[in-house]
Design a protein around this motif. Structure first.
Motif, PDB file in Angstrom:
ATOM      1  N   VAL A  40       0.846  -1.208   0.000  1.00 32.50           N
ATOM      2  CA  VAL A  40       0.000   0.000   0.000  1.00 32.50           C
ATOM      3  C   VAL A  40       0.875   1.250   0.000  1.00 32.50           C
ATOM      4  O   VAL A  40       0.623   2.206  -0.737  1.00 32.50           O
ATOM      5  CB  VAL A  40      -0.963   0.014   1.217  1.00 32.50           C
ATOM      6  CG1 VAL A  40      -1.847   1.261   1.162  1.00 32.50           C
ATOM      7  CG2 VAL A  40      -1.811  -1.238   1.263  1.00 32.50           C
ATOM      8  N   ALA A  41       1.931   1.251   0.796  1.00 31.95           N
ATOM      9  CA  ALA A  41       2.836   2.404   0.834  1.00 31.95           C
ATOM     10  C   ALA A  41       3.467   2.620  -0.542  1.00 31.95           C
ATOM     11  O   ALA A  41       3.597   3.757  -1.010  1.00 31.95           O
ATOM     12  CB  ALA A  41       3.915   2.190   1.895  1.00 31.95           C
ATOM     13  N   HIS A  42       3.830   1.542  -1.194  1.00 36.81           N
ATOM     14  CA  HIS A  42       4.419   1.647  -2.530  1.00 36.81           C
ATOM     15  C   HIS A  42       3.408   2.255  -3.511  1.00 36.81           C
ATOM     16  O   HIS A  42       3.737   3.132  -4.313  1.00 36.81           O
ATOM     17  CB  HIS A  42       4.873   0.269  -3.008  1.00 36.81           C
ATOM     18  CG  HIS A  42       5.607   0.305  -4.314  1.00 36.81           C
ATOM     19  ND1 HIS A  42       4.981   0.134  -5.526  1.00 36.81           N
ATOM     20  CD2 HIS A  42       6.909   0.536  -4.600  1.00 36.81           C
ATOM     21  CE1 HIS A  42       5.856   0.234  -6.499  1.00 36.81           C
ATOM     22  NE2 HIS A  42       7.041   0.484  -5.973  1.00 36.81           N
ATOM     23  N   ARG A  43       2.170   1.821  -3.390  1.00 37.87           N
ATOM     24  CA  ARG A  43       1.125   2.333  -4.279  1.00 37.87           C
ATOM     25  C   ARG A  43       0.932   3.836  -4.064  1.00 37.87           C
ATOM     26  O   ARG A  43       0.762   4.602  -5.009  1.00 37.87           O
ATOM     27  CB  ARG A  43      -0.191   1.572  -4.026  1.00 37.87           C
ATOM     28  CG  ARG A  43      -1.231   1.729  -5.115  1.00 37.87           C
ATOM     29  CD  ARG A  43      -2.269   0.612  -5.052  1.00 37.87           C
ATOM     30  NE  ARG A  43      -3.063   0.676  -3.833  1.00 37.87           N
ATOM     31  CZ  ARG A  43      -4.206   1.353  -3.712  1.00 37.87           C
ATOM     32  NH1 ARG A  43      -4.692   2.025  -4.721  1.00 37.87           N
ATOM     33  NH2 ARG A  43      -4.869   1.348  -2.579  1.00 37.87           N
ATOM     34  N   TRP A  44       0.975   4.243  -2.800  1.00 43.14           N
ATOM     35  CA  TRP A  44       0.810   5.672  -2.500  1.00 43.14           C
ATOM     36  C   TRP A  44       1.937   6.485  -3.135  1.00 43.14           C
ATOM     37  O   TRP A  44       1.701   7.516  -3.758  1.00 43.14           O
ATOM     38  CB  TRP A  44       0.814   5.908  -0.995  1.00 43.14           C
ATOM     39  CG  TRP A  44      -0.431   5.510  -0.275  1.00 43.14           C
ATOM     40  CD1 TRP A  44      -1.466   4.740  -0.747  1.00 43.14           C
ATOM     41  CD2 TRP A  44      -0.766   5.859   1.066  1.00 43.14           C
ATOM     42  NE1 TRP A  44      -2.408   4.578   0.228  1.00 43.14           N
ATOM     43  CE2 TRP A  44      -2.022   5.247   1.350  1.00 43.14           C
ATOM     44  CE3 TRP A  44      -0.141   6.590   2.066  1.00 43.14           C
ATOM     45  CZ2 TRP A  44      -2.646   5.379   2.585  1.00 43.14           C
ATOM     46  CZ3 TRP A  44      -0.769   6.727   3.305  1.00 43.14           C
ATOM     47  CH2 TRP A  44      -2.003   6.123   3.559  1.00 43.14           C
ATOM     48  N   LEU A  45       3.182   6.035  -2.952  1.00 42.44           N
ATOM     49  CA  LEU A  45       4.312   6.816  -3.469  1.00 42.44           C
ATOM     50  C   LEU A  45       4.357   6.769  -5.002  1.00 42.44           C
ATOM     51  O   LEU A  45       4.778   7.732  -5.643  1.00 42.44           O
ATOM     52  CB  LEU A  45       5.628   6.319  -2.873  1.00 42.44           C
ATOM     53  CG  LEU A  45       5.808   6.607  -1.375  1.00 42.44           C
ATOM     54  CD1 LEU A  45       7.202   6.221  -0.920  1.00 42.44           C
ATOM     55  CD2 LEU A  45       5.555   8.075  -1.051  1.00 42.44           C
ATOM     56  N   GLU A  46       3.916   5.676  -5.544  1.00 37.91           N
ATOM     57  CA  GLU A  46       3.831   5.581  -7.009  1.00 37.91           C
ATOM     58  C   GLU A  46       2.807   6.593  -7.522  1.00 37.91           C
ATOM     59  O   GLU A  46       3.044   7.306  -8.503  1.00 37.91           O
ATOM     60  CB  GLU A  46       3.404   4.160  -7.382  1.00 37.91           C
ATOM     61  CG  GLU A  46       3.680   3.776  -8.804  1.00 37.91           C
ATOM     62  CD  GLU A  46       3.433   2.285  -9.008  1.00 37.91           C
ATOM     63  OE1 GLU A  46       2.473   1.731  -8.409  1.00 37.91           O
ATOM     64  OE2 GLU A  46       4.203   1.671  -9.747  1.00 37.91           O
ATOM     65  N   ALA A  47       1.683   6.697  -6.824  1.00 38.65           N
ATOM     66  CA  ALA A  47       0.604   7.591  -7.273  1.00 38.65           C
ATOM     67  C   ALA A  47       1.002   9.055  -7.188  1.00 38.65           C
ATOM     68  O   ALA A  47       0.566   9.876  -8.000  1.00 38.65           O
ATOM     69  CB  ALA A  47      -0.651   7.340  -6.435  1.00 38.65           C
ATOM     70  N   THR A  48       1.833   9.395  -6.201  1.00 41.54           N
ATOM     71  CA  THR A  48       2.211  10.807  -6.044  1.00 41.54           C
ATOM     72  C   THR A  48       3.521  11.123  -6.756  1.00 41.54           C
ATOM     73  O   THR A  48       3.992  12.254  -6.697  1.00 41.54           O
ATOM     74  CB  THR A  48       2.386  11.160  -4.555  1.00 41.54           C
ATOM     75  OG1 THR A  48       3.347  10.268  -3.976  1.00 41.54           O
ATOM     76  CG2 THR A  48       1.074  11.047  -3.794  1.00 41.54           C
ATOM     77  N   GLY A  49       4.120  10.124  -7.381  1.00 37.60           N
ATOM     78  CA  GLY A  49       5.394  10.353  -8.064  1.00 37.60           C
ATOM     79  C   GLY A  49       6.571  10.440  -7.112  1.00 37.60           C
ATOM     80  O   GLY A  49       7.650  10.895  -7.504  1.00 37.60           O
TER      81      GLY A  49
END
Ligand SMILES: Cc1cc2nc3c(=O)[nH]c(=O)nc-3n(C[C@H](O)[C@H](O)[C@H](O)COP(=O)(O)O)c2cc1C
Length: 167
Positions: A40-49
């Motif tokens: 989930v943390a990876h998905r968040w950082l991926e989404a915000t660049g």
């Protein structure tokens, strides 16, 4: 340069604070970062660049998924780990020995092992302390030698770097 296993889960502020207040200051203090994120943390950082600036803090790959059998291990074996920010979810799973993602597999494999230092800095809703299992999870981790710290959202996350050995 000492290796630091830096693990993060999906807590509020991750996108704006993790690299700025934890990864970059830790690297500046001389730690070589082996970063592992929960999915989930990876998905968040991926989404915000935010993955690019995080990746720039280390020469090692930022991990979130497990390797395939036969693939080389992408990270060294640090003796010091910082799990920050740790969500209520991931802290509970770590205390119970659940290893259903790479971040928890990594920490679960070394929790309580001789010569290993683990600092867990968790960020939770105030109401979480009333959950009947919460204190037991903290006690379990404490009894395994984990250094626990509750993050105060009003304070800089970088304060927890002072809890690492040699600070
Ligand atoms: C915007 C947002 C902020 C959140 N902040 C926190 C937090 O600070 N602490 C926490 O325990 N959970 C927080 N959560 C809930 C976790 O992201 C959620 O429980 C998630 O399943 C945890 O997964 P992980 O531990 O594998 O990263 C937040 C969720 C959202 C959407």
């Amino acid at each position: 340069m000492r290796d630091l296993g830096l693990v993060a889960s999906s807590c509020g502020g991750l996108d704006s604070r993790f690299t700025a207040e934890l990864a970059r200051p830790a690297a500046t203090r001389g730690w070589r970062l082996a970063v592992t994120l929960t999915p989930v943390a990876h998905r968040w950082l991926e989404a915000t660049g935010g993955l690019t600036e995080l990746a720039a803090t280390t020469d090692l790959p930022v991990r979130a998924v497990s390797r395939l059998p036969g693939e080389p291990r992408p990270h060294p074996d640090p003796s010091v780990f910082l799990f920050a920010p740790a969500s209520a979810n991931s802290l509970a799973k770590l205390a119970l020995g659940i290893a259903d993602n790479q971040a928890l597999t990594l920490l679960g494999d070394v929790l309580g092992a001789p010569g290993i230092t683990i600092v867990v800095a968790y960020q939770i809703q105030d109401t979480r302390v009333h959950h009947p299992a919460w204190q037991r999870h903290l006690d379990t981790l404490k009894s395994a030698g984990v250094r626990l710290h509750r993050l105060d959202p009003r304070r800089p996350w970088s304060e927890v770097l002072d809890l690492l050995p040699g600070a």
